[in-house]
Design an enzyme around this catalytic site. Sequence first.
Site, PDB file in Angstrom:
ATOM      1  N   GLY A  38     -16.518   9.247  -3.121  1.00  0.00           N
ATOM      2  CA  GLY A  38     -15.217   9.893  -3.070  1.00  0.00           C
ATOM      3  C   GLY A  38     -14.108   9.103  -3.729  1.00  0.00           C
ATOM      4  O   GLY A  38     -14.337   8.141  -4.464  1.00  0.00           O
ATOM      5  N   LYS A  49      -8.452  -2.727  -4.744  1.00  0.00           N
ATOM      6  CA  LYS A  49      -8.642  -4.028  -4.085  1.00  0.00           C
ATOM      7  C   LYS A  49      -9.261  -5.043  -5.039  1.00  0.00           C
ATOM      8  O   LYS A  49      -8.989  -6.242  -4.949  1.00  0.00           O
ATOM      9  CB  LYS A  49      -9.508  -3.892  -2.828  1.00  0.00           C
ATOM     10  CG  LYS A  49      -8.969  -2.934  -1.797  1.00  0.00           C
ATOM     11  CD  LYS A  49      -7.486  -3.137  -1.518  1.00  0.00           C
ATOM     12  CE  LYS A  49      -6.899  -1.931  -0.811  1.00  0.00           C
ATOM     13  NZ  LYS A  49      -6.659  -0.776  -1.683  1.00  0.00           N
ATOM     14  N   THR A 136     -14.000  17.655   1.741  1.00  0.00           N
ATOM     15  CA  THR A 136     -13.610  17.780   0.332  1.00  0.00           C
ATOM     16  C   THR A 136     -12.508  16.825  -0.091  1.00  0.00           C
ATOM     17  O   THR A 136     -12.151  16.766  -1.277  1.00  0.00           O
ATOM     18  CB  THR A 136     -13.177  19.220   0.030  1.00  0.00           C
ATOM     19  OG1 THR A 136     -12.164  19.618   0.967  1.00  0.00           O
ATOM     20  CG2 THR A 136     -14.353  20.175   0.137  1.00  0.00           C
ATOM     21  N   VAL A 177       2.112   3.633   0.268  1.00  0.00           N
ATOM     22  CA  VAL A 177       1.025   2.660   0.143  1.00  0.00           C
ATOM     23  C   VAL A 177       0.557   2.527  -1.307  1.00  0.00           C
ATOM     24  O   VAL A 177       0.424   1.415  -1.831  1.00  0.00           O
ATOM     25  CB  VAL A 177      -0.165   3.059   1.043  1.00  0.00           C
ATOM     26  CG1 VAL A 177      -1.347   2.126   0.802  1.00  0.00           C
ATOM     27  CG2 VAL A 177       0.238   3.015   2.507  1.00  0.00           C
ATOM     28  N   GLY A 179       2.047   3.314  -4.181  1.00  0.00           N
ATOM     29  CA  GLY A 179       3.056   2.725  -5.047  1.00  0.00           C
ATOM     30  C   GLY A 179       3.236   1.240  -4.818  1.00  0.00           C
ATOM     31  O   GLY A 179       3.330   0.457  -5.768  1.00  0.00           O
ATOM     32  N   GLU A 197      12.138   5.066  -4.762  1.00  0.00           N
ATOM     33  CA  GLU A 197      11.772   5.702  -3.495  1.00  0.00           C
ATOM     34  C   GLU A 197      12.966   6.491  -2.960  1.00  0.00           C
ATOM     35  O   GLU A 197      14.069   5.959  -2.857  1.00  0.00           O
ATOM     36  CB  GLU A 197      11.330   4.639  -2.483  1.00  0.00           C
ATOM     37  CG  GLU A 197      11.146   5.124  -1.065  1.00  0.00           C
ATOM     38  CD  GLU A 197      10.161   6.276  -0.945  1.00  0.00           C
ATOM     39  OE1 GLU A 197      10.540   7.307  -0.361  1.00  0.00           O
ATOM     40  OE2 GLU A 197       9.020   6.143  -1.435  1.00  0.00           O
ATOM     41  N   HIS A 439      -8.496 -20.213  17.570  1.00  0.00           N
ATOM     42  CA  HIS A 439      -7.474 -21.076  16.971  1.00  0.00           C
ATOM     43  C   HIS A 439      -8.117 -22.009  15.946  1.00  0.00           C
ATOM     44  O   HIS A 439      -9.190 -22.552  16.196  1.00  0.00           O
ATOM     45  CB  HIS A 439      -6.808 -21.914  18.065  1.00  0.00           C
ATOM     46  CG  HIS A 439      -5.814 -22.912  17.544  1.00  0.00           C
ATOM     47  ND1 HIS A 439      -4.544 -22.552  17.176  1.00  0.00           N
ATOM     48  CD2 HIS A 439      -5.919 -24.251  17.306  1.00  0.00           C
ATOM     49  CE1 HIS A 439      -3.900 -23.615  16.749  1.00  0.00           C
ATOM     50  NE2 HIS A 439      -4.714 -24.672  16.815  1.00  0.00           N
TER      51      HIS A 439
END
Length: 455
Positions: A38, A49, A136, A177, A179, A197, A439
Amino acid sequence: MDYDVIIIGGGPGGYIAAERLAHAGKKVCVAEQDTVGGTCLNVGCIPTKSLLNSAKLYRHALESEKFGVSVQGVSANWETMQAWKAQTVTTLVGGVLQLLKRGKVDVRNAHASLVGPGKVRVGDEELSCEHVIVATGSVPVMPPIPGAQDNPAVVDSTGLLEISELPKRLVIIGGGVIGVEFASIFGALGTEVHVIEMLPEIVPFMDDELGSLLRSAIPGVTFHLGCQVTEIKGSTVVFSDPEGKTNTLEADVVLMAVGRKPATEGWGANEAGLELDRRGVRVDDTMRTNLPNVWAVGDVTGRSLLAHAAYRMGEIAAAHIIDGAKAKADGQVLREECIPWAVYSLPEAAGVGLTEAQLADQGIEPVTVTVPLVLSGRFVAENGVKEPGAVKLIAEAKSRVIRGIHMVGNYAPETIWGAAATLEQELSIDDLRQVIFPHPTVSEGIREAAWAIAD
């Protein structure tokens, strides 16, 4: 009957449902007219990414001297980045296909249409089944801005992923997200980037306080907030600012990134009698549509246009198909308020649940706290004290139940699943204080917030 289940669409919601159903012994067919995986795998989450990782490495190399590492002759090779992106996508698509093959899922590379309950046309053949899952996906929104149509300078996210060379000037219309992630990629690589924006802040589902922090932390990008694009003349973007003044920006490439919408056309939804609402295909919290044994999952429902939300929807639908009574007893339903989001910008951001304003809008008095990530030893060791980062915790003042956790800073997307589990289990501030965090980790910012909030 040809199959137990036919799935229309091979994106995240479709292929995860197919895997779960096949594992349970169901005979499954997946019909995908393009490439399995997809939008997310082929032209969305994964390729962006890959490029973001390259941009991050380039930025780290330029800044490495302050960490005691000297690098000479640092350069960014767009062609090699594109090759890495393609290799990543090819590898992961192959992995999905292998999983489906292992489950003996019949994958058909053909257009599919819903004829009605138990009937799907795949290519030229009409197939029968007990259940149908519609998956879809979604398509980019192209607003009717004069000059945007049939303009070679204007591209959507798919087109921008395929450009052959880095643009010197990029104008992005939309600060959501998509942009913001593309702005981070190209800004880090040296492109002059402007984001227009129309809302007063970027990433509208973020808490405003952290949205402002994220915006100020992204290097090499100029944001124009509260502005509206009125026309595109060739490669010149014309827009009005909050005072009504007309401004222009010159660009080599203009990215239209105003969002996506459910793909509800072209596969027989109306003809089959499927009910649509303002969001997409109407479903209940178990992914059932108004037609018997017809389910819908992922972006096409409009419930959440995120790949991991599609995964969960696919799993829910599969669970009810496999054993409805058990799925009901197990509480297999979609809890939209517990779906986390992530922005893989530079720096990263993530969150789950309500913002402070949204909780107040519900008539519930909020109690909140925002703590800087410099309280995390690992964050400081890897970023220094000047790198922006914060965690905001939002709870109900009376019950102390946590209703939202929002983060800005590297590793936020890897950490936010724990926050999602916190909301799923309806933990209070006192409950969260009893959780042991490893930690040193960035996740400790959430613990610090739990202890910093007013008693």
